[in-house]
Design a protein around this motif. Sequence first.
Motif, PDB file in Angstrom:
ATOM      1  N   PHE A  24      62.950 -85.868 142.964  1.00  0.00           N
ATOM      2  CA  PHE A  24      63.365 -86.122 144.347  1.00  0.00           C
ATOM      3  C   PHE A  24      62.222 -85.690 145.269  1.00  0.00           C
ATOM      4  N   TYR A  25      62.323 -86.135 146.522  1.00  0.00           N
ATOM      5  CA  TYR A  25      61.333 -85.748 147.541  1.00  0.00           C
ATOM      6  C   TYR A  25      62.070 -85.030 148.666  1.00  0.00           C
ATOM      7  N   LEU A  26      61.690 -83.778 148.961  1.00  0.00           N
ATOM      8  CA  LEU A  26      62.334 -83.008 150.028  1.00  0.00           C
ATOM      9  C   LEU A  26      61.688 -83.369 151.372  1.00  0.00           C
ATOM     10  N   GLY A  27      62.485 -83.969 152.244  1.00  0.00           N
ATOM     11  CA  GLY A  27      61.939 -84.502 153.501  1.00  0.00           C
ATOM     12  C   GLY A  27      62.149 -83.629 154.716  1.00  0.00           C
ATOM     13  N   GLY A  28      62.595 -82.369 154.516  1.00  0.00           N
ATOM     14  CA  GLY A  28      62.846 -81.488 155.662  1.00  0.00           C
ATOM     15  C   GLY A  28      61.583 -81.047 156.361  1.00  0.00           C
ATOM     16  N   PHE A  29      61.741 -80.518 157.582  1.00  0.00           N
ATOM     17  CA  PHE A  29      60.642 -79.974 158.394  1.00  0.00           C
ATOM     18  C   PHE A  29      59.525 -81.003 158.637  1.00  0.00           C
ATOM     19  N   SER A  30      59.909 -82.258 158.865  1.00  0.00           N
ATOM     20  CA  SER A  30      58.911 -83.299 159.127  1.00  0.00           C
ATOM     21  C   SER A  30      58.669 -83.424 160.630  1.00  0.00           C
ATOM     22  N   ASN A  31      57.413 -83.621 161.000  1.00  0.00           N
ATOM     23  CA  ASN A  31      57.008 -83.862 162.397  1.00  0.00           C
ATOM     24  C   ASN A  31      57.434 -82.750 163.350  1.00  0.00           C
ATOM     25  N   ILE A  32      57.358 -81.509 162.879  1.00  0.00           N
ATOM     26  CA  ILE A  32      57.638 -80.355 163.743  1.00  0.00           C
ATOM     27  C   ILE A  32      56.298 -79.692 164.086  1.00  0.00           C
ATOM     28  N   PRO A  33      55.939 -79.604 165.374  1.00  0.00           N
ATOM     29  CA  PRO A  33      54.655 -78.985 165.731  1.00  0.00           C
ATOM     30  C   PRO A  33      54.637 -77.486 165.402  1.00  0.00           C
ATOM     31  N   ARG A 100      54.257 -79.207 148.411  1.00  0.00           N
ATOM     32  CA  ARG A 100      54.680 -79.684 147.089  1.00  0.00           C
ATOM     33  C   ARG A 100      56.118 -80.161 147.197  1.00  0.00           C
ATOM     34  N   ARG A 101      56.296 -81.278 147.875  1.00  0.00           N
ATOM     35  CA  ARG A 101      57.639 -81.726 148.251  1.00  0.00           C
ATOM     36  C   ARG A 101      58.396 -82.417 147.120  1.00  0.00           C
ATOM     37  N   TYR A 102      57.714 -82.855 146.098  1.00  0.00           N
ATOM     38  CA  TYR A 102      58.411 -83.471 144.973  1.00  0.00           C
ATOM     39  C   TYR A 102      59.013 -82.379 144.088  1.00  0.00           C
ATOM     40  N   ILE A 103      60.279 -82.570 143.705  1.00  0.00           N
ATOM     41  CA  ILE A 103      60.963 -81.599 142.856  1.00  0.00           C
ATOM     42  C   ILE A 103      61.650 -82.338 141.711  1.00  0.00           C
ATOM     43  N   LEU A 104      61.504 -81.824 140.502  1.00  0.00           N
ATOM     44  CA  LEU A 104      62.118 -82.443 139.328  1.00  0.00           C
ATOM     45  C   LEU A 104      63.636 -82.529 139.491  1.00  0.00           C
ATOM     46  N   TYR A 105      64.220 -83.580 138.936  1.00  0.00           N
ATOM     47  CA  TYR A 105      65.666 -83.817 139.044  1.00  0.00           C
ATOM     48  C   TYR A 105      66.476 -82.602 138.569  1.00  0.00           C
ATOM     49  N   GLU A 106      66.159 -82.094 137.373  1.00  0.00           N
ATOM     50  CA  GLU A 106      66.903 -80.954 136.815  1.00  0.00           C
ATOM     51  C   GLU A 106      66.682 -79.692 137.655  1.00  0.00           C
ATOM     52  N   ALA A 107      65.446 -79.500 138.128  1.00  0.00           N
ATOM     53  CA  ALA A 107      65.143 -78.338 138.970  1.00  0.00           C
ATOM     54  C   ALA A 107      65.904 -78.411 140.288  1.00  0.00           C
ATOM     55  N   CYS A 108      66.071 -79.608 140.814  1.00  0.00           N
ATOM     56  CA  CYS A 108      66.804 -79.809 142.073  1.00  0.00           C
ATOM     57  C   CYS A 108      68.264 -79.385 141.918  1.00  0.00           C
ATOM     58  N   LEU A 183      64.899 -91.749 147.367  1.00  0.00           N
ATOM     59  CA  LEU A 183      64.960 -90.446 146.695  1.00  0.00           C
ATOM     60  C   LEU A 183      64.532 -89.325 147.640  1.00  0.00           C
ATOM     61  N   VAL A 184      64.572 -89.593 148.943  1.00  0.00           N
ATOM     62  CA  VAL A 184      64.171 -88.609 149.958  1.00  0.00           C
ATOM     63  C   VAL A 184      65.396 -87.815 150.401  1.00  0.00           C
ATOM     64  N   ILE A 185      65.409 -86.510 150.110  1.00  0.00           N
ATOM     65  CA  ILE A 185      66.512 -85.625 150.518  1.00  0.00           C
ATOM     66  C   ILE A 185      66.195 -85.094 151.917  1.00  0.00           C
ATOM     67  N   GLN A 186      67.033 -85.435 152.869  1.00  0.00           N
ATOM     68  CA  GLN A 186      66.784 -85.031 154.253  1.00  0.00           C
ATOM     69  C   GLN A 186      67.311 -83.618 154.507  1.00  0.00           C
ATOM     70  N   SER A 187      66.665 -82.666 153.854  1.00  0.00           N
ATOM     71  CA  SER A 187      67.030 -81.272 154.020  1.00  0.00           C
ATOM     72  C   SER A 187      65.858 -80.410 153.583  1.00  0.00           C
ATOM     73  N   PHE A 188      66.001 -79.076 153.752  1.00  0.00           N
ATOM     74  CA  PHE A 188      64.923 -78.164 153.373  1.00  0.00           C
ATOM     75  C   PHE A 188      65.094 -77.639 151.947  1.00  0.00           C
ATOM     76  N   ALA A 193      75.330 -82.502 150.181  1.00  0.00           N
ATOM     77  CA  ALA A 193      75.635 -83.776 150.856  1.00  0.00           C
ATOM     78  C   ALA A 193      74.421 -84.704 150.931  1.00  0.00           C
ATOM     79  N   PRO A 194      73.236 -84.232 151.368  1.00  0.00           N
ATOM     80  CA  PRO A 194      72.077 -85.132 151.393  1.00  0.00           C
ATOM     81  C   PRO A 194      71.704 -85.718 150.034  1.00  0.00           C
ATOM     82  N   VAL A 195      72.066 -85.016 148.930  1.00  0.00           N
ATOM     83  CA  VAL A 195      71.771 -85.551 147.597  1.00  0.00           C
ATOM     84  C   VAL A 195      72.785 -86.618 147.220  1.00  0.00           C
ATOM     85  N   TYR A 196      74.097 -86.314 147.322  1.00  0.00           N
ATOM     86  CA  TYR A 196      75.073 -87.310 146.848  1.00  0.00           C
ATOM     87  C   TYR A 196      75.111 -88.555 147.728  1.00  0.00           C
TER      88      TYR A 196
END
Length: 326
Positions: A24-33, A100-108, A183-188, A193-196
């Motif tokens: 998965f790709y963790l998409g949190g904290f994007s575009n925050i100065p 390192r925003r990519y995280i293995l499925y099992e690790a997630c 596969l982008v999880i909109q969280s930190f 919920a963002p996964v399911y």
Amino acid sequence: MTVMSSDEKLISLFNSTFVRPSKFYLGGFSNIPFVKYYYVFLCFVYIMTVLGNGFLLSVIYLVKTLHTPKYMIVFNLALTDLCGSTALIPKLLDTFLFDRRYILYEACLSYMFFVYFFVGMQAWTLVTMAYDRFIAICFPLRYHSIVTKRSIFAMLLFSWMFLLGYFAAMVEFLNQLSFCGSLVIQSFFCDHAPVYLLACNDASYSYITGVIAFTIFTCIPLVLIIVTYAGISIALSRNFSRDKRLRALKTCTSHLLLVAVFFLPFVGSNLAALTSYIHPNARIINSSLSHTIPSLLNPIIYSLKTEEVMNAIKRICKRNRPLNRA
């Protein structure tokens, strides 16, 4: 004998197999100065959380007068605070600070399990503390026969076992989903919920387990604590003089502060999300603070607001002073 069409075969195959991504790709904290300053702040929060809770655990372990049922609960809270922060913050910093925003499925899924499990344990430890205060104030003569080490150990063990089983089941329901789109999880972190919501098959069971999880670690504990303090208020108003009432309430101050620090951010952010629009970045920052700040403040509150802990710390300092001189 009926012959299945190609579409029916596809549907049958899709329902009997699961499409699981490698990452998965963790998409949190994007575009925050200046977001790196926030990561440094979280690093500071984690270091202080480890030191504070480690110190409180050491004090309770070393001072025999604190080997009581009440401080078994405090020890459990400090332990879950320490474990919960360790489950969340180091991985969060590794993910976003070092990109390192990519995280293995099992690790997630493991990440999700441990974060939820320790949050649930924090909530139910606060309920156990409320029970302790209720018996101490409403049934003072029977306190030592009701609140024993064995009874508190049984309550805490039940919480550990029940939450362990429930959140393992919640993660297993997620493991039955297929992920064939984004596969982008909109969280930190790997939030439930963002996964399911990324699943492309029926996620109704995951939705139900998510609602139950929120009920288990927010709604039920908060209601039980409110009911407990309603009972304490009634008992104080009927049977105690003003001075005794104030003295009894003083013993609850630390616990009430812990409850406020833990529950108000969770309840506030969820109510705000239901009643108004919150920018995703504001929601993520608020949620990350809700997960991290209580574990930092809990040992500080208990050390400064509890007379027994302050006396125990002074005793340890006096005991070590001759050694330092030598």
